[in-house]
Design a protein around this motif. Structure first.
Motif, PDB file in Angstrom:
ATOM      1  N   ASP A  34     -11.519   5.129  13.442  1.00 11.84           N
ATOM      2  CA  ASP A  34     -11.555   5.216  11.977  1.00 11.84           C
ATOM      3  C   ASP A  34     -10.456   4.372  11.334  1.00 11.84           C
ATOM      4  OD1 ASP A  34     -13.727   6.916  12.143  1.00 11.84           O
ATOM      5  OD2 ASP A  34     -12.534   8.738  11.905  1.00 11.84           O
ATOM      6  N   LYS A  35      -9.282   4.373  11.930  1.00  9.75           N
ATOM      7  CA  LYS A  35      -8.170   3.582  11.403  1.00  9.75           C
ATOM      8  C   LYS A  35      -8.482   2.087  11.490  1.00  9.75           C
ATOM      9  CE  LYS A  35      -4.616   2.440  13.789  1.00  9.75           C
ATOM     10  NZ  LYS A  35      -3.540   1.688  14.282  1.00  9.75           N
ATOM     11  N   ILE A  36      -9.027   1.666  12.611  1.00  8.11           N
ATOM     12  CA  ILE A  36      -9.360   0.251  12.803  1.00  8.11           C
ATOM     13  C   ILE A  36     -10.443  -0.182  11.815  1.00  8.11           C
ATOM     14  CG2 ILE A  36     -10.381  -1.407  14.409  1.00  8.11           C
ATOM     15  CD1 ILE A  36      -8.980   0.193  16.676  1.00  8.11           C
ATOM     16  N   VAL A  37     -11.487   0.623  11.689  1.00  8.97           N
ATOM     17  CA  VAL A  37     -12.571   0.292  10.753  1.00  8.97           C
ATOM     18  C   VAL A  37     -12.036   0.257   9.325  1.00  8.97           C
ATOM     19  CG1 VAL A  37     -14.759   1.109   9.776  1.00  8.97           C
ATOM     20  CG2 VAL A  37     -14.429   1.094  12.253  1.00  8.97           C
ATOM     21  N   SER A  38     -11.139   1.167   8.995  1.00 10.09           N
ATOM     22  CA  SER A  38     -10.542   1.184   7.663  1.00 10.09           C
ATOM     23  C   SER A  38      -9.745  -0.097   7.396  1.00 10.09           C
ATOM     24  CB  SER A  38      -9.641   2.409   7.515  1.00 10.09           C
ATOM     25  OG  SER A  38      -8.987   2.395   6.273  1.00 10.09           O
ATOM     26  N   GLU A  39      -8.982  -0.550   8.379  1.00  9.36           N
ATOM     27  CA  GLU A  39      -8.220  -1.796   8.228  1.00  9.36           C
ATOM     28  C   GLU A  39      -9.156  -2.982   8.009  1.00  9.36           C
ATOM     29  OE1 GLU A  39      -5.315  -2.531  11.313  1.00  9.36           O
ATOM     30  OE2 GLU A  39      -4.813  -0.407  11.383  1.00  9.36           O
ATOM     31  N   ILE A  40     -10.244  -3.003   8.751  1.00  9.21           N
ATOM     32  CA  ILE A  40     -11.217  -4.087   8.595  1.00  9.21           C
ATOM     33  C   ILE A  40     -11.851  -4.021   7.208  1.00  9.21           C
ATOM     34  CG2 ILE A  40     -13.408  -5.028   9.417  1.00  9.21           C
ATOM     35  CD1 ILE A  40     -12.550  -4.016  12.246  1.00  9.21           C
ATOM     36  N   ASN A  41     -12.251  -2.821   6.785  1.00  7.44           N
ATOM     37  CA  ASN A  41     -12.867  -2.665   5.462  1.00  7.44           C
ATOM     38  C   ASN A  41     -11.920  -3.100   4.345  1.00  7.44           C
ATOM     39  OD1 ASN A  41     -15.387  -1.754   6.292  1.00  7.44           O
ATOM     40  ND2 ASN A  41     -14.761   0.390   6.273  1.00  7.44           N
ATOM     41  N   GLN A  42     -10.656  -2.731   4.469  1.00  8.80           N
ATOM     42  CA  GLN A  42      -9.675  -3.130   3.452  1.00  8.80           C
ATOM     43  C   GLN A  42      -9.562  -4.647   3.371  1.00  8.80           C
ATOM     44  OE1 GLN A  42      -5.985  -1.141   4.333  1.00  8.80           O
ATOM     45  NE2 GLN A  42      -6.809   0.875   3.864  1.00  8.80           N
ATOM     46  N   THR A  43      -9.594  -5.291   4.521  1.00 13.00           N
ATOM     47  CA  THR A  43      -9.486  -6.749   4.538  1.00 13.00           C
ATOM     48  C   THR A  43     -10.767  -7.393   4.013  1.00 13.00           C
ATOM     49  OG1 THR A  43      -7.962  -6.579   6.391  1.00 13.00           O
ATOM     50  CG2 THR A  43      -8.919  -8.743   5.973  1.00 13.00           C
ATOM     51  N   LEU A  44     -11.913  -6.795   4.300  1.00 12.31           N
ATOM     52  CA  LEU A  44     -13.166  -7.316   3.748  1.00 12.31           C
ATOM     53  C   LEU A  44     -13.162  -7.213   2.222  1.00 12.31           C
ATOM     54  CD1 LEU A  44     -15.713  -5.898   6.334  1.00 12.31           C
ATOM     55  CD2 LEU A  44     -15.246  -8.322   5.888  1.00 12.31           C
ATOM     56  N   GLU A  45     -12.556  -6.151   1.697  1.00 10.80           N
ATOM     57  CA  GLU A  45     -12.467  -5.979   0.244  1.00 10.80           C
ATOM     58  C   GLU A  45     -11.417  -6.901  -0.373  1.00 10.80           C
ATOM     59  OE1 GLU A  45     -11.775  -1.827  -0.491  1.00 10.80           O
ATOM     60  OE2 GLU A  45     -13.610  -1.244   0.569  1.00 10.80           O
ATOM     61  N   HIS A  46     -10.440  -7.306   0.430  1.00 11.55           N
ATOM     62  CA  HIS A  46      -9.351  -8.167  -0.043  1.00 11.55           C
ATOM     63  C   HIS A  46      -9.192  -9.342   0.922  1.00 11.55           C
ATOM     64  CE1 HIS A  46      -8.173  -5.177  -2.998  1.00 11.55           C
ATOM     65  NE2 HIS A  46      -8.371  -4.277  -2.061  1.00 11.55           N
ATOM     66  N   PRO A  47     -10.130 -10.287   0.883  1.00 10.21           N
ATOM     67  CA  PRO A  47     -10.112 -11.391   1.852  1.00 10.21           C
ATOM     68  C   PRO A  47      -8.863 -12.270   1.774  1.00 10.21           C
ATOM     69  CG  PRO A  47     -11.795 -11.749   0.174  1.00 10.21           C
ATOM     70  CD  PRO A  47     -11.244 -10.374  -0.038  1.00 10.21           C
ATOM     71  N   GLU A  48      -8.111 -12.138   0.715  1.00 15.14           N
ATOM     72  CA  GLU A  48      -6.860 -12.898   0.624  1.00 15.14           C
ATOM     73  C   GLU A  48      -5.847 -12.427   1.671  1.00 15.14           C
ATOM     74  OE1 GLU A  48      -6.462  -9.458  -2.316  1.00 15.14           O
ATOM     75  OE2 GLU A  48      -8.046 -10.841  -1.730  1.00 15.14           O
ATOM     76  N   ASN A  49      -6.126 -11.286   2.316  1.00 18.09           N
ATOM     77  CA  ASN A  49      -5.209 -10.742   3.323  1.00 18.09           C
ATOM     78  C   ASN A  49      -5.474 -11.240   4.742  1.00 18.09           C
ATOM     79  OD1 ASN A  49      -3.829  -9.290   1.376  1.00 18.09           O
ATOM     80  ND2 ASN A  49      -5.096  -7.481   1.635  1.00 18.09           N
ATOM     81  N   VAL A  50      -6.490 -12.082   4.934  1.00 20.35           N
ATOM     82  CA  VAL A  50      -6.699 -12.624   6.282  1.00 20.35           C
ATOM     83  C   VAL A  50      -5.599 -13.636   6.584  1.00 20.35           C
ATOM     84  CG1 VAL A  50      -9.206 -12.293   6.285  1.00 20.35           C
ATOM     85  CG2 VAL A  50      -8.260 -14.502   5.631  1.00 20.35           C
ATOM     86  N   ARG A  51      -5.324 -13.807   7.854  1.00 20.03           N
ATOM     87  CA  ARG A  51      -4.305 -14.768   8.280  1.00 20.03           C
ATOM     88  C   ARG A  51      -4.766 -16.171   7.860  1.00 20.03           C
ATOM     89  NH1 ARG A  51      -2.956 -13.642  14.029  1.00 20.03           N
ATOM     90  NH2 ARG A  51      -1.355 -12.329  13.154  1.00 20.03           N
ATOM     91  N   PRO A  52      -3.914 -16.901   7.155  1.00 22.52           N
ATOM     92  CA  PRO A  52      -4.289 -18.253   6.716  1.00 22.52           C
ATOM     93  C   PRO A  52      -4.529 -19.182   7.910  1.00 22.52           C
ATOM     94  CG  PRO A  52      -2.274 -17.512   5.619  1.00 22.52           C
ATOM     95  CD  PRO A  52      -2.596 -16.512   6.684  1.00 22.52           C
ATOM     96  N   GLU A  53      -5.387 -20.156   7.702  1.00 22.59           N
ATOM     97  CA  GLU A  53      -5.740 -21.097   8.772  1.00 22.59           C
ATOM     98  C   GLU A  53      -4.510 -21.763   9.385  1.00 22.59           C
ATOM     99  OE1 GLU A  53      -8.630 -21.639  10.246  1.00 22.59           O
ATOM    100  OE2 GLU A  53      -9.695 -20.271   8.914  1.00 22.59           O
ATOM    101  N   PHE A  54      -3.548 -22.160   8.559  1.00 22.86           N
ATOM    102  CA  PHE A  54      -2.390 -22.876   9.097  1.00 22.86           C
ATOM    103  C   PHE A  54      -1.539 -21.995  10.013  1.00 22.86           C
ATOM    104  CE2 PHE A  54      -0.381 -20.897   5.438  1.00 22.86           C
ATOM    105  CZ  PHE A  54       0.914 -20.648   5.858  1.00 22.86           C
ATOM    106  N   MET A  55      -1.679 -20.677   9.908  1.00 22.59           N
ATOM    107  CA  MET A  55      -0.912 -19.766  10.760  1.00 22.59           C
ATOM    108  C   MET A  55      -1.657 -19.390  12.038  1.00 22.59           C
ATOM    109  SD  MET A  55       0.879 -17.228   8.003  1.00 22.59           S
ATOM    110  CE  MET A  55       1.775 -16.362   9.276  1.00 22.59           C
ATOM    111  N   ARG A  56      -2.909 -19.805  12.147  1.00 22.16           N
ATOM    112  CA  ARG A  56      -3.714 -19.431  13.311  1.00 22.16           C
ATOM    113  C   ARG A  56      -3.456 -20.332  14.510  1.00 22.16           C
ATOM    114  NH1 ARG A  56      -9.199 -19.804  12.415  1.00 22.16           N
ATOM    115  NH2 ARG A  56      -9.500 -18.475  14.222  1.00 22.16           N
ATOM    116  N   ARG A  57      -2.757 -21.405  14.332  1.00 27.52           N
ATOM    117  CA  ARG A  57      -2.336 -22.298  15.421  1.00 27.52           C
ATOM    118  C   ARG A  57      -3.493 -22.853  16.244  1.00 27.52           C
ATOM    119  NH1 ARG A  57       3.244 -22.611  14.956  1.00 27.52           N
ATOM    120  NH2 ARG A  57       4.077 -20.637  14.269  1.00 27.52           N
TER     121      ARG A  57
END
Length: 73
Positions: free
Chosen positions: A49-72
């Protein structure tokens, strides 16, 4: 081959986590490599439930994904 979008990757990860059997116990789940858009860690099925919640929060706020330049990549 068409690379998946960050949003698509998060949806796939959510689908995977939601569909892992409840019979799975103490399975370590990690998505914390620098190349991942969302660093996640937990144990299944305990933290599902915690993991799914974290994913849902990020889906609702896509600005929180790791930026491309930080993905190496």
């Amino acid at each position: 081959f068409i690379p998946q979008t960050p949003n698509g990757i998060l949806h796939e990860m959510k689908l995977l986590i939601e569909n892992i059997s409840d019979d799975v116990k103490n399975c370590v789940f990690r998505s914390n490599h620098a190349s991942n858009y969302l660093p996640i860690k937990g144990r299944l099925s305990r933290d599902r439930d915690k993991i799914v919640s974290e994913i849902n929060q990020t889906l609702e706020h896509p600005e929180n994904v790791r930026p491309e330049f930080m993905r190496r990549l």
